[in-house]
Design an enzyme around this catalytic site. Structure first.
Site, PDB file in Angstrom:
ATOM      1  N   LYS A 112      39.444  35.627  41.506  1.00  0.00           N
ATOM      2  CA  LYS A 112      40.755  36.215  41.173  1.00  0.00           C
ATOM      3  C   LYS A 112      40.579  37.700  40.838  1.00  0.00           C
ATOM      4  CE  LYS A 112      40.211  34.729  36.364  1.00  0.00           C
ATOM      5  NZ  LYS A 112      40.484  33.628  35.415  1.00  0.00           N
TER       6      LYS A 112
ATOM      7  N   TYR B 249      36.452  66.635  24.402  1.00  0.00           N
ATOM      8  CA  TYR B 249      37.770  66.516  23.771  1.00  0.00           C
ATOM      9  C   TYR B 249      37.648  65.984  22.354  1.00  0.00           C
ATOM     10  CZ  TYR B 249      40.201  67.100  28.252  1.00  0.00           C
ATOM     11  OH  TYR B 249      40.693  67.576  29.431  1.00  0.00           O
TER      12      TYR B 249
HETATM   13  C1  PLP Z   1      39.295  32.962  35.091  1.00  0.00           C
HETATM   14  C2  PLP Z   1      39.161  31.492  34.935  1.00  0.00           C
HETATM   15  C3  PLP Z   1      37.901  30.875  35.049  1.00  0.00           C
HETATM   16  C4  PLP Z   1      36.610  31.649  35.163  1.00  0.00           C
HETATM   17  O1  PLP Z   1      36.211  32.019  33.865  1.00  0.00           O
HETATM   18  P1  PLP Z   1      34.809  32.785  33.606  1.00  0.00           P
HETATM   19  O2  PLP Z   1      34.784  32.934  32.129  1.00  0.00           O
HETATM   20  O3  PLP Z   1      34.914  34.075  34.306  1.00  0.00           O
HETATM   21  O4  PLP Z   1      33.749  31.913  34.143  1.00  0.00           O
HETATM   22  C5  PLP Z   1      37.863  29.494  35.024  1.00  0.00           C
HETATM   23  N1  PLP Z   1      38.992  28.752  34.861  1.00  0.00           N
HETATM   24  C6  PLP Z   1      40.200  29.323  34.709  1.00  0.00           C
HETATM   25  C7  PLP Z   1      41.398  28.461  34.510  1.00  0.00           C
HETATM   26  C8  PLP Z   1      40.326  30.705  34.726  1.00  0.00           C
HETATM   27  O5  PLP Z   1      41.528  31.259  34.560  1.00  0.00           O
END
Ligand code: PLP
Length: 374
Positions: free
Chosen positions: A34, A262
């Site tokens: 994702k 800055y």
């Molecule tokens: C993003 C997500 C994962 C992956 O989690 P990680 O901590 O990156 O391994 C697994 N399950 C769900 C439902 C998620 O939203």
């Protein structure tokens, strides 16, 4: 000469980490890609393991369609399911699996007319209290979905809130509630189920060891080579996938008492040599870091002063043989993304997702290795 800020993505490392995740867990593994594969490039990452991946997980239909259009044929799970009923036709047409995480989704799915049944992953809120059905909602939704013409299969799932904390008992409480609830549904066993994110794969074998091969893990961050559990910052089995690098574009000396950048937040307590690096928060390097580690010419030093949009400054006082053009690693092999994240009060997930503007370069040194897997 073009701006030297580069995100080098090592697809062979990504493939290696997928194999580590799968082997640790022992069952099927959905590679979570994702948010453009946590900023690494979803199509490139998915293609690198498409020969062997049991499936992919993305947040939404748009992300799944991007992969389908690129020729990815593996199963794809939509982690947030659908946002409106109108998406269902495309979900069916593209053979996507979907999470049902809210009562309204269950109702709308059952009220719709699908041309083909879909596989659903029914999400229980076992204690994270973000999304998911309550145990009562879950049991009744399961009975309504089971054997319904729109549904080809139901995979029970849940998500952990604290799997990255090995001292918290919350994970095992969530596991117990999940098992109890799923076993309360009619005709059900736990042979197909999905719980483990990266932290659970690496830290909570109790979650899956007692289950047969059909259990599905959902590793994300570990595939990109960052360990989700703090105490394992230097885990050897995972390989960093992204190397964010740039170069020194200017070098100058400052005197004791001089402030730089800055807000003049850094004041030299001695005479110093300062290097300016072509990378800043406009590239996704976190502005909130204080004293983050950085590697110049392979030697570890620190970021000094406030990070600006296009540049940041580093202490070169004790770094040998530096010159304009010296290589700088912001994170990757010498500097752990987790260490920079810690200095910024955030997590590696956010650092990776934020990388932008830099040139993305991809390499895959053992592509033939993948090709030989059938
Ligand atoms: C993003 C997500 C994962 C992956 O989690 P990680 O901590 O990156 O391994 C697994 N399950 C769900 C439902 C998620 O939203």
């Amino acid at each position: 000469m073009s701006r030297p800020a580069i995100a080098h993505i090592r697809l062979d490392a990504f493939r290696h980490n997928y194999r580590v995740a799968k082997q640790q867990h022992g069952g099927n593994a959905l590679a979570v890609v994702k948010a453009n594969a946590y900023g690494h490039g979803a199509i490139k990452c998915a293609k690198a393991i498409s020969n062997e991946a049991d499936g992919f997980a993305v947040a939404c239909l748009e992300e799944a369609l991007e992969l389908r259009k690129a020729g990815i044929k593996n199963p794809i799970l939509l982690l947030e399911g659908f946002f409106e009923m109108a998406e269902l036709a495309e979900i069916v047409a593209n053979d996507l699996w979907l999470v049902l995480h809210a009562q309204w989704q269950v109702n709308q799915l059952l009220a719709s007319k699908l041309t083909k049944p879909v596989q659903v992953w029914l999400k229980l809120d076992s204690g994270m209290h973000r999304v998911g059905l309550s145990p009562e909602q879950y049991i009744s939704a399961f009975e309504r979905l089971n054997q319904h013409a729109n549904i080809s299969k139901i995979v029970p799932m849940s998500h952990f809130a604290n799997a990255d904390n090995l001292n918290s008992s919350h994970t095992l409480q969530q596991l117990a509630l999940f098992q109890h609830t799923v076993l309360s549904t009619k005709n059900h066993s736990l042979k197909d189920a999905s719980l483990a994110n990266s932290a659970a794969v690496l830290g909570w074998p109790q979650v899956f060891v007692s289950h047969p091969q059909k259990h599905w893990s959902r590793p994300g961050i570990m595939l990109y080579g960052a360990h989700p559990i703090d105490t394992h910052l230097h885990n050897q089995s995972l390989r960093p996938v992204m190397q964010l690098s740039s170069q020194i574009i200017s070098i100058h000396s400052i005197h004791q008492g001089d402030s730089i950048g800055y807000g003049s937040i850094f004041t030299a307590t001695r005479d110093m040599l300062v290097g300016v690096v072509a990378c800043g928060y406009g590239d996704g390097y976190p502005r909130s870091t204080i004293g983050a580690p950085v590697a110049v010419n392979g030697q570890i030093t620190t970021v000094i002063g406030r990070v600006s949009m296009d540049m940041l400054m580093v202490d070169l006082t004790h770094i040998t043989a530096t010159h304009v053009g010296s290589s700088v690693e912001l994170w990757g092999d010498q500097v752990q993304a987790n260490a920079v994240a810690k200095a910024a009060g955030t997590i590696a997930y956010e650092l990776f997702c934020n990388v932008k503007r830099v040139q993305f370069r991809y390499s895959d040194t053992n592509q033939s290795d993948t090709d030989s897997i059938t």
